[in-house]
Design an enzyme around this catalytic site. Structure first.
Site, PDB file in Angstrom:
ATOM      1  N   LEU A 169      39.365  22.671-100.043  1.00  0.00           N
ATOM      2  CA  LEU A 169      38.035  22.068-100.178  1.00  0.00           C
ATOM      3  C   LEU A 169      37.007  23.065-100.701  1.00  0.00           C
ATOM      4  O   LEU A 169      36.113  22.712-101.467  1.00  0.00           O
ATOM      5  CB  LEU A 169      37.588  21.479 -98.846  1.00  0.00           C
ATOM      6  CG  LEU A 169      38.344  20.208 -98.444  1.00  0.00           C
ATOM      7  CD1 LEU A 169      37.998  19.816 -97.012  1.00  0.00           C
ATOM      8  CD2 LEU A 169      38.015  19.061 -99.400  1.00  0.00           C
ATOM      9  N   LYS A 170      37.115  24.327-100.290  1.00  0.00           N
ATOM     10  CA  LYS A 170      36.202  25.346-100.796  1.00  0.00           C
ATOM     11  C   LYS A 170      36.353  25.526-102.300  1.00  0.00           C
ATOM     12  O   LYS A 170      35.372  25.609-103.044  1.00  0.00           O
ATOM     13  CB  LYS A 170      36.460  26.664-100.063  1.00  0.00           C
ATOM     14  CG  LYS A 170      35.767  27.878-100.668  1.00  0.00           C
ATOM     15  CD  LYS A 170      34.259  27.750-100.695  1.00  0.00           C
ATOM     16  CE  LYS A 170      33.637  29.050-101.195  1.00  0.00           C
ATOM     17  NZ  LYS A 170      32.178  28.948-101.405  1.00  0.00           N
ATOM     18  N   VAL A 171      37.594  25.562-102.769  1.00  0.00           N
ATOM     19  CA  VAL A 171      37.845  25.700-104.203  1.00  0.00           C
ATOM     20  C   VAL A 171      37.325  24.470-104.953  1.00  0.00           C
ATOM     21  O   VAL A 171      36.754  24.586-106.043  1.00  0.00           O
ATOM     22  CB  VAL A 171      39.351  25.924-104.454  1.00  0.00           C
ATOM     23  CG1 VAL A 171      39.686  25.773-105.923  1.00  0.00           C
ATOM     24  CG2 VAL A 171      39.762  27.310-103.963  1.00  0.00           C
TER      25      VAL A 171
END
Length: 324
Positions: A169-171
């Site tokens: 999700l961060k990417v």
């Protein structure tokens, strides 16, 4: 709770500042002795090695520039694995590869420790005030243990699921921020070429359906000319490269992502890997001969929200179920 923090760079230093500012016992470790000395002046202890720091602390946080750097700190000589044991939490706050963080988390679990990946999103200016958002990937049990220090590090904390989910999700969110950055650069340059006054153009975009978090933050330092958000082109290239790899692994035929990777590869070849990421607009300035600047914009972003206690964010469906 005694917290150890390894990696006092642009983001890590600000996150560690929230820990010491809120009264936690803190031990810091960084290759730069001067950075550690700054924290020692505020009462933090200076660590000797990842192993020593892990043996002395309840929680060990890493915030490092690459998966390779993290792996070296975790499993290298005098690393975290040599000091970790039952009851100790390793919290990885870097933007990293999901498969790599899963591998390292497995090694931590073999030693009896607990692992949580908790990358942050929202910009260095919010990391400095403890108002940044945090994605937390781990078991629910570990999340409950970690929540007291996570809500000091950040305002909004989302449990994303098992280890690996937060990294994905961060990417994804960094990919979206990059797409926004490139489109903001194109929009502002086109406004300049069309003879628009850029302060007015900035406000028009801000109050319209075309606005975005990136426009309202990075757009300002672009127009100031500093282009300083404490983030560099090589870090953008790493993040969007990870996103592209995830898509390819799952056979998703992306169209925008390959182009963004090409744009930043070109930016790095022209201006260097450590060039500030908003200066990707220089490609357009160089091509058009235009200077995309406005008046009265800040050189650096400052958080306009007061520091407040953090809280857990629950997905919409979970909130609806809880209300029934």
């Amino acid at each position: 709770m005694h917290v150890g923090f390894i990696g006092l760079g642009n983001v890590g230093g600000k996150l560690a500042g929230s820990i010491v500012r809120n009264g936690f016992d803190l031990t810091v470790l960084d290759l730069d002795e001067n950075l550690m000395a700054k924290f020692a002046a505020f009462g933090a202890k200076k660590g000797i090695s990842p192993r020593q720091l892990t043996e002395d602390c309840d929680v060990v946080i890493t915030c490092l520039p690459s998966p390779t750097a993290c792996a070296a700190v975790v499993e290298g000589p005098d690393g975290i694995l040599e000091g970790i044991g039952p009851g100790t939490i390793w919290a990885e706050m870097s933007t990293t590869d999901a498969s790599e963080v899963k591998r390292l988390a497995g090694l931590v679990a073999e030693k009896g420790g607990e692992a949580i990946e908790c990358p942050v999103s929202g910009g260095c200016h919010r990391a400095a005030t403890g108002n940044i958002s945090i994605f937390a990937g781990c078991s629910r049990e570990t999340f409950e243990k970690a929540l007291p220090f996570l809500t000091v590090l950040g305002r909004r904390v989302l449990h994303t699921g098992d280890i690996g989910s937060a990294s994905v999700l961060k990417v994804v969110t960094n990919y979206l921020a990059t797409a926004n950055l490139v489109s903001v650069c194109e929009a502002l340059t086109t406004c300049k070429a069309a003879g628009m006054e850029l302060n007015t153009a900035y406000e028009a975009i801000k109050i319209s359906s075309g606005t975005s978090f990136v426009h309202e933050t990075e757009g300002q330092v672009i127009l100031n000319g500093s282009r300083d958000i404490s983030f560099t082109m090589d870090l953008v290239a790493k993040d969007i490269g990870l996103f592209q790899s995830i898509a390819e692994e799952h056979s998703v035929p992306l169209e925008l992502s390959p182009l963004l990777n090409q744009i930043f590869a070109d930016g790095i070849s022209r201006y260097g890997p450590r060039e500030l990421s908003p200066n990707i607009i220089k490609r357009l300035e160089d091509a058009t001969g235009l200077s995309v600047l406005g008046d009265g914009f800040p050189a650096e972003m400052e958080d306009d929200e007061p520091e407040e206690p953090g809280y857990e964010v629950r997905p919409t469906a979970a909130v609806a179920i809880a209300a029934e």
